[in-house]
Design a protein around this motif. Structure first.
Motif, PDB file in Angstrom:
ATOM      1  N   ASP A 110     -42.289  43.913   3.725  1.00  0.00           N
ATOM      2  CA  ASP A 110     -43.555  43.646   4.413  1.00  0.00           C
ATOM      3  C   ASP A 110     -43.287  43.367   5.895  1.00  0.00           C
ATOM      4  OD1 ASP A 110     -46.080  43.012   5.181  1.00  0.00           O
ATOM      5  OD2 ASP A 110     -46.220  41.136   4.047  1.00  0.00           O
ATOM      6  N   ASP A 111     -43.805  44.221   6.780  1.00  0.00           N
ATOM      7  CA  ASP A 111     -43.564  44.056   8.219  1.00  0.00           C
ATOM      8  C   ASP A 111     -44.642  43.250   8.916  1.00  0.00           C
ATOM      9  OD1 ASP A 111     -45.598  45.877   8.022  1.00  0.00           O
ATOM     10  OD2 ASP A 111     -44.947  47.059   9.750  1.00  0.00           O
ATOM     11  N   SER A 112     -45.612  42.749   8.159  1.00  0.00           N
ATOM     12  CA  SER A 112     -46.711  42.016   8.774  1.00  0.00           C
ATOM     13  C   SER A 112     -46.397  40.534   8.959  1.00  0.00           C
ATOM     14  CB  SER A 112     -47.987  42.159   7.935  1.00  0.00           C
ATOM     15  OG  SER A 112     -47.778  41.622   6.631  1.00  0.00           O
ATOM     16  N   ALA A 146     -43.404  49.823  -1.008  1.00  0.00           N
ATOM     17  CA  ALA A 146     -42.434  48.798  -0.609  1.00  0.00           C
ATOM     18  C   ALA A 146     -42.511  47.588  -1.529  1.00  0.00           C
ATOM     19  CB  ALA A 146     -42.696  48.382   0.837  1.00  0.00           C
ATOM     20  N   ALA A 147     -43.725  47.191  -1.897  1.00  0.00           N
ATOM     21  CA  ALA A 147     -43.888  46.053  -2.805  1.00  0.00           C
ATOM     22  C   ALA A 147     -43.281  46.349  -4.174  1.00  0.00           C
ATOM     23  CB  ALA A 147     -45.371  45.716  -2.945  1.00  0.00           C
ATOM     24  N   SER A 200     -34.411  50.745   5.289  1.00  0.00           N
ATOM     25  CA  SER A 200     -35.610  50.255   5.963  1.00  0.00           C
ATOM     26  C   SER A 200     -35.216  49.334   7.113  1.00  0.00           C
ATOM     27  CB  SER A 200     -36.499  49.505   4.969  1.00  0.00           C
ATOM     28  OG  SER A 200     -37.511  48.797   5.640  1.00  0.00           O
ATOM     29  N   TRP A 201     -35.745  49.588   8.308  1.00  0.00           N
ATOM     30  CA  TRP A 201     -35.453  48.716   9.452  1.00  0.00           C
ATOM     31  C   TRP A 201     -36.034  47.327   9.235  1.00  0.00           C
ATOM     32  CZ3 TRP A 201     -39.169  46.233  12.234  1.00  0.00           C
ATOM     33  CH2 TRP A 201     -40.489  46.709  12.162  1.00  0.00           C
ATOM     34  N   ILE A 202     -37.084  47.238   8.408  1.00  0.00           N
ATOM     35  CA  ILE A 202     -37.720  45.946   8.143  1.00  0.00           C
ATOM     36  C   ILE A 202     -36.768  45.046   7.357  1.00  0.00           C
ATOM     37  CG2 ILE A 202     -39.690  44.812   7.054  1.00  0.00           C
ATOM     38  CD1 ILE A 202     -41.222  47.490   7.388  1.00  0.00           C
ATOM     39  N   VAL A 203     -36.210  45.580   6.267  1.00  0.00           N
ATOM     40  CA  VAL A 203     -35.271  44.807   5.452  1.00  0.00           C
ATOM     41  C   VAL A 203     -34.023  44.464   6.256  1.00  0.00           C
ATOM     42  CG1 VAL A 203     -33.839  44.838   3.375  1.00  0.00           C
ATOM     43  CG2 VAL A 203     -36.141  45.825   3.318  1.00  0.00           C
ATOM     44  N   ALA A 204     -33.531  45.419   7.033  1.00  0.00           N
ATOM     45  CA  ALA A 204     -32.329  45.179   7.842  1.00  0.00           C
ATOM     46  C   ALA A 204     -32.561  44.072   8.862  1.00  0.00           C
ATOM     47  CB  ALA A 204     -31.910  46.468   8.541  1.00  0.00           C
ATOM     48  N   LEU A 205     -33.697  44.117   9.544  1.00  0.00           N
ATOM     49  CA  LEU A 205     -33.997  43.110  10.568  1.00  0.00           C
ATOM     50  C   LEU A 205     -34.210  41.734   9.948  1.00  0.00           C
ATOM     51  CD1 LEU A 205     -34.507  42.386  13.484  1.00  0.00           C
ATOM     52  CD2 LEU A 205     -36.868  43.179  13.243  1.00  0.00           C
ATOM     53  N   LYS A 206     -34.910  41.668   8.825  1.00  0.00           N
ATOM     54  CA  LYS A 206     -35.124  40.382   8.153  1.00  0.00           C
ATOM     55  C   LYS A 206     -33.804  39.801   7.643  1.00  0.00           C
ATOM     56  CE  LYS A 206     -39.953  40.675   6.653  1.00  0.00           C
ATOM     57  NZ  LYS A 206     -40.877  40.621   5.495  1.00  0.00           N
TER      58      LYS A 206
END
Length: 365
Positions: free
Chosen positions: A44-46, A9-10, A83-89
């Motif tokens: 990064d989901d953290s 991801a990075a 990625s759900w992380i990118v979408a949510l952010k």
């Protein structure tokens, strides 16, 4: 495996940053702003990169022209991600832009520049990501409607200022009902899977909880303002809005309890909302009953008039011992007629079939 995913991801984020650095320069592009957007919506989901999110907000507030860069960069990033992380952010970042209260910015966004209504994460199996998919879709549904509503309100406010007008009671009731619809949407945003207790989900829920308080507060304030001004024609609609607001208050309290149990920081203390005066509600109920009685009375009067118009005069039977003689009868039973019949009697026809007579045409000439 988790370390490998984070490393991958990075690398994706670094590639995106390099692409921005080597991209063609254009009048609508701001590379520094695009870089801040990529960092604020990393894989990064953290944690959430609030420092770069604040840079984005500062760029937007500095010049409305940067809105084109924001729309281009966010839509390109969301449309190419799975990625759900990118979408949510991305949703959280845009939520902050809409809440920045800059009319020149918010009034131009209206609908979101991307579509996540059928989003599905493509980096893990559906059994692991179905809860995140539903969360992203619900957040998008709310934010898309909220953005459109906010833009419409800014446009209406500008029009009222130009014409020195004030919203009518009907327009104010429309606004309250739209806010109630938004609250229904926001209460659908919640983690429902067991594996969703993540730092990023908790951060998103903090934003959602604050927004739900804001919307419900606007609903209650709008009701308190409109009740004294509502007349008989708006009484039933106003009472319906009040009843829904009461029901939504109960739903919101349950939502806070759920969020509190999940660990959302902003849901630790249930806020004290502005209460709707019961005297105003009772007065509205009496007004509605009065209107209903008037309508019922009018309906009864209409029915009575209809019955009178439909009544027909009754036929009466007259009993008499006197015969009424007509000219044809006098001729048929005269002595002359009897003699003529005996001289040239008519044939007698006996038949079991009914005799049909053709009626003369009295219309056609």
């Amino acid at each position: 495996m988790k370390l490998w995913k984070r490393a991958a991801a990075a690398i994706k984020d670094q590639k995106s940053l390099l692409a921005v650095g080597f991209s063609r320069r254009a009048s609508y592009r701001n590379t520094d702003l695009e870089a801040a957007i990529i960092k604020a919506t990393s894989h990064d989901d953290s944690s959430v990169d609030y420092s770069n999110a604040q840079r984005v907000y500062k760029w937007i507030k500095a010049s409305p022209l940067n809105l084109k860069t924001l729309v281009h960069a966010l839509s390109s990033r969301v449309n190419h991600t799975r990625s759900w992380i990118v979408a949510l952010k991305s949703l959280m970042l845009l939520h902050g832009v809409i809440s920045c209260k800059v009319p020149s910015v918010v009034g131009e966004i209206r609908r979101l520049p991307f579509d996540l209504s059928d989003f599905s994460d493509g980096h893990s199996s559906l059994s692991r990501t179905w809860g995140f998919n539903i969360f992203v879709r619900a957040y998008f549904a709310f934010l898309n409607s909220y953005s459109s509503f906010t833009a419409d309100q800014i446009s209406r406010t500008r029009a009222n200022l130009r014409s020195d007008k004030v919203d009518s009671v009907k327009q104010q009731l429309d606004r309250i009902q739209k806010l109630q619809s938004l609250l229904d949407l926001i209460l659908q945003i919640r983690p429902i899977a067991d594996n969703m207790k993540r730092a990023l989900i908790l951060e998103a829920m903090d934003c959602i909880v604050l927004e739900s308080i804001n919307i419900y507060g606007r609903i209650c304030s709008g009701i308190i303002k409109i009740l004294p001004a509502a007349g008989k024609t708006d009484a039933a609609r106003s009472l319906k809005i009040v009843n829904k607001a009461t029901s939504q208050g109960e739903d919101l309290a349950m939502y806070f309890e759920f969020c509190k149990g999940f660990g959302v920081s902003n849901a630790r203390d249930t806020p004290q909302f502005v209460t709707i005066p019961m005297a105003e509600v009772e007065a509205m109920e009496k007004m509605v009953k009065s209107v209903e009685k008037d309508e019922q009375k009018q309906e009864e009067e209409v029915v009575e008039k209809a019955i009178v118009l439909l009544e027909k005069p009754r036929l009466q039977t007259i009993i008499t011992d006197k015969w009424q003689t007509f000219e044809d009868d006098e001729y048929c039973f005269s002595e002359k007629a009897i003699q003529e019949y005996h001289q040239d009697p008519l044939p007698l026809v006996v038949s079991n079939q009914p005799v049909c007579y053709t009626m003369p045409d009295l219309i056609t000439f």
